[in-house]
Design a protein around this motif. Structure first.
Motif, short mmCIF file in Angstrom:
data_model
loop_
_atom_site.label_atom_id
_atom_site.label_comp_id
_atom_site.label_asym_id
_atom_site.label_seq_id
_atom_site.Cartn_x
_atom_site.Cartn_y
_atom_site.Cartn_z
N TYR A 321 0.82 -1.21 0.00
CA TYR A 321 0.00 0.00 0.00
C TYR A 321 0.86 1.26 0.00
N ALA A 322 1.87 1.30 0.86
CA ALA A 322 2.70 2.50 0.96
C ALA A 322 3.44 2.78 -0.33
N SER A 323 3.95 1.73 -0.98
CA SER A 323 4.69 1.96 -2.23
C SER A 323 3.75 2.34 -3.37
N ASP A 324 2.55 1.77 -3.41
CA ASP A 324 1.57 2.21 -4.39
C ASP A 324 1.20 3.68 -4.17
N VAL A 325 1.06 4.06 -2.91
CA VAL A 325 0.77 5.46 -2.57
C VAL A 325 1.91 6.37 -3.02
N ALA A 326 3.14 5.93 -2.80
CA ALA A 326 4.29 6.75 -3.22
C ALA A 326 4.25 7.01 -4.72
N MET A 327 3.93 5.97 -5.49
CA MET A 327 3.86 6.13 -6.94
C MET A 327 2.71 7.05 -7.33
N GLU A 328 1.55 6.85 -6.71
CA GLU A 328 0.37 7.67 -7.02
C GLU A 328 0.59 9.14 -6.66
N VAL A 329 1.11 9.37 -5.47
CA VAL A 329 1.26 10.75 -4.98
C VAL A 329 2.34 11.50 -5.76
N THR A 330 3.45 10.84 -6.07
CA THR A 330 4.49 11.53 -6.83
C THR A 330 4.01 11.83 -8.25
N ALA A 331 3.28 10.89 -8.86
CA ALA A 331 2.75 11.13 -10.20
C ALA A 331 1.72 12.26 -10.18
N GLU A 332 0.90 12.28 -9.13
CA GLU A 332 -0.10 13.36 -8.99
C GLU A 332 0.59 14.71 -8.81
N ALA A 333 1.66 14.73 -8.02
CA ALA A 333 2.39 15.98 -7.80
C ALA A 333 2.98 16.50 -9.11
N VAL A 334 3.57 15.60 -9.90
CA VAL A 334 4.12 15.99 -11.20
C VAL A 334 3.01 16.54 -12.09
N GLU A 335 1.86 15.89 -12.09
CA GLU A 335 0.75 16.33 -12.95
C GLU A 335 0.22 17.70 -12.52
N ILE A 336 0.01 17.88 -11.22
CA ILE A 336 -0.50 19.16 -10.73
C ILE A 336 0.48 20.29 -11.05
N MET A 337 1.78 20.00 -10.92
CA MET A 337 2.79 21.03 -11.15
C MET A 337 3.13 21.20 -12.63
N GLY A 338 2.58 20.33 -13.48
CA GLY A 338 2.69 20.49 -14.92
C GLY A 338 4.13 20.45 -15.42
N ALA A 339 4.46 21.38 -16.31
CA ALA A 339 5.79 21.41 -16.90
C ALA A 339 6.87 21.61 -15.84
N VAL A 340 6.54 22.35 -14.80
CA VAL A 340 7.50 22.56 -13.70
C VAL A 340 7.81 21.23 -13.02
N GLY A 341 6.78 20.44 -12.77
CA GLY A 341 6.97 19.15 -12.12
C GLY A 341 7.73 18.16 -12.97
N TYR A 342 7.58 18.28 -14.29
CA TYR A 342 8.23 17.36 -15.22
C TYR A 342 9.70 17.69 -15.45
N SER A 343 10.08 18.90 -15.11
CA SER A 343 11.45 19.35 -15.32
C SER A 343 12.40 18.73 -14.31
N LYS A 344 13.63 18.46 -14.76
CA LYS A 344 14.63 17.94 -13.85
C LYS A 344 15.06 18.98 -12.81
N ASP A 345 14.69 20.22 -13.02
CA ASP A 345 14.95 21.25 -12.01
C ASP A 345 14.01 21.12 -10.83
N SER A 346 12.96 20.30 -11.00
CA SER A 346 11.97 20.12 -9.94
C SER A 346 12.32 18.90 -9.09
N ARG A 347 12.11 19.01 -7.80
CA ARG A 347 12.38 17.89 -6.91
C ARG A 347 11.40 16.74 -7.14
N VAL A 348 10.16 17.03 -7.53
CA VAL A 348 9.18 15.96 -7.66
C VAL A 348 9.50 15.01 -8.82
N GLU A 349 10.24 15.49 -9.80
CA GLU A 349 10.67 14.61 -10.89
C GLU A 349 11.55 13.49 -10.34
N LYS A 350 12.48 13.84 -9.47
CA LYS A 350 13.34 12.83 -8.82
C LYS A 350 12.52 11.92 -7.92
#
Length: 379
Positions: A321-350
């Motif tokens: 459950y925790a690892s599925d949540v990690a994948m879901e939440v990080t992907a959601e964060a990237v999506e909400i932050m859009g191009a900023v989230g997808y950039s390697k300058d963003s922490r959520v990409e890592k």
């Protein structure tokens, strides 16, 4: 912030780990992710404050921390960098078989190495034996007072840096899983070599390599437990380790959630911050609920372990459950932050790249579902 569910001692270690992460991990996490170098300065800093080998018994000079406390520390480390957390957790993973089945002399040998500043590695996985531990082809042949080990292990965390290994090898290939045995093997023994080093998508600060054993001789008293008990030792080890993977996943998800919250509060959508958008608010709320639920599942599994009651099902649930949540939440964060989230300058990409491995190592989440279902359907 004081957590009312924790003891004063646990709260103390949580604060220590949080301070360590803030000062020693966060400032260098992006650098190690870029270079893939091994984080020796961070490992040494952890040793200096006694978080180098958290499972080591007090009898041998270790802190002997309870599992819930270790999960708190690992969540904080992973909040800073999952790769560094995986590295710092490696001594715990390799320690579990020794705690489960080791003699007094074996514990002195193993923990003596680690507490002196060494690193341990857990060597189970092979090119043809991942989820199916019974398919291990590495062999250990008894010759007088020694065993001779031959075979290749892959995806071994900290393998190139390890001072001592826990190696799983077959002492009776005809028995498959029931012929598996576990051995303590010191790094300096002749015949050990390091092969391919993985260039990974995530957890790049963690060293992951192939380790080869060519006629490696170890004394017979380096056998953990009895011949044929290796599979049982491995499964008990993974039960202990899986909620800690869950804690790493929670740390990654929590970091992504906080990055996303900071972004939507500062990002303007016309005349209002993005955080004023109710659709965004609902997504943030769902992310936060999942992170909190995952943390509580991890703590419950480890509380059951500490109480000495069966917890294999809860261990698998917490990890999956925790690892599925990690994948879901990080992907959601990237999506909400859009191009900023997808950039390697963003922490959520890592964070999104790091999250994926938590669904894979210490048993894939498909394996966790098999464990859970078998427990539920057994009666």
């Amino acid at each position: 912030m004081v957590d009312a569910l924790l003891t004063p001692e646990q709260q103390k270690y949580l604060e220590l780990a949080r301070k360590f992460t803030r000062e020693k991990i966060l400032p260098v996490a992006a650098q190690y992710d870029r270079t893939g170098e091994f984080p020796w300065p961070v490992v040494e800093a952890a040793r200096e404050i006694g978080l180098h080998c958290m499972t080591a018994p007090r009898a041998y000079g270790g802190p002997e921390l309870d599992s819930v406390t270790i999960s708190l520390i690992m969540e904080e480390f992973a909040y800073g960098c999952a790769g560094i957390a995986t590295t710092l957790g490696g001594n715990g993973l390799s320690s579990y078989p020794v705690l489960i089945a080791g003699t007094e002399e074996q514990k002195k040998l193993f923990f003596g190495r680690l507490l002196a500043g060494g690193l341990g590695a857990f060597a189970l996985t092979e090119p043809g034996a991942g989820s199916d531990a019974g398919a291990v082809s590495t062999s250990a042949r008894r010759e007088g007072d020694e065993y001779v080990i031959n075979g290749t292990k892959c995806f071994i965390t900290t393998g190139a840096m390890a001072d001592i290994f826990i190696v799983f090898a077959s002492t009776n290939p005809t028995m498959k899983a029931r012929g598996l045995s576990a051995f303590i093997v010191e790094r300096e023994r002749e015949g050990i070599s390091i092969g391919h080093e993985e260039d990974k998508m995530g957890i790049r600060a963690s060293n992951t390599v192939e380790v080869r054993f060519n006629n490696v001789r170890v004394p017979a008293d380096h056998l953990l437990g009895k011949e044929g008990e290796g599979f049982k030792i491995a499964m008990q080890t993974l039960d202990m380790a899986r909620p800690i993977v869950g804690a790493i996943a929670v740390g990654v998800a929590r970091a992504a959630l906080e990055e996303c919250i900071d972004y939507v509060k500062s990002r303007m959508d016309g005349t209002k911050p993005l955080s004023a958008n109710q659709a965004v608010q609902f997504r943030i709320a769902d992310m936060a609920m999942k992170v909190e639920a995952a943390r509580l599942m991890v703590r419950r599994a480890l509380a059951l372990k500490e109480a000495g009651v069966p917890y294999s099902k809860e261990s698998a649930m917490a990890k999956a459950y925790a690892s599925d949540v990690a994948m879901e939440v990080t992907a959601e964060a990237v999506e909400i932050m859009g191009a900023v989230g997808y950039s390697k300058d963003s922490r959520v990409e890592k964070l999104m790249r790091d999250a994926k491995i938590t669904q894979i190592y210490e048993g894939t989440n498909q394996i966790q579902r098999i464990v859970i279902a078998n427990n539920l359907l057994r009666s």
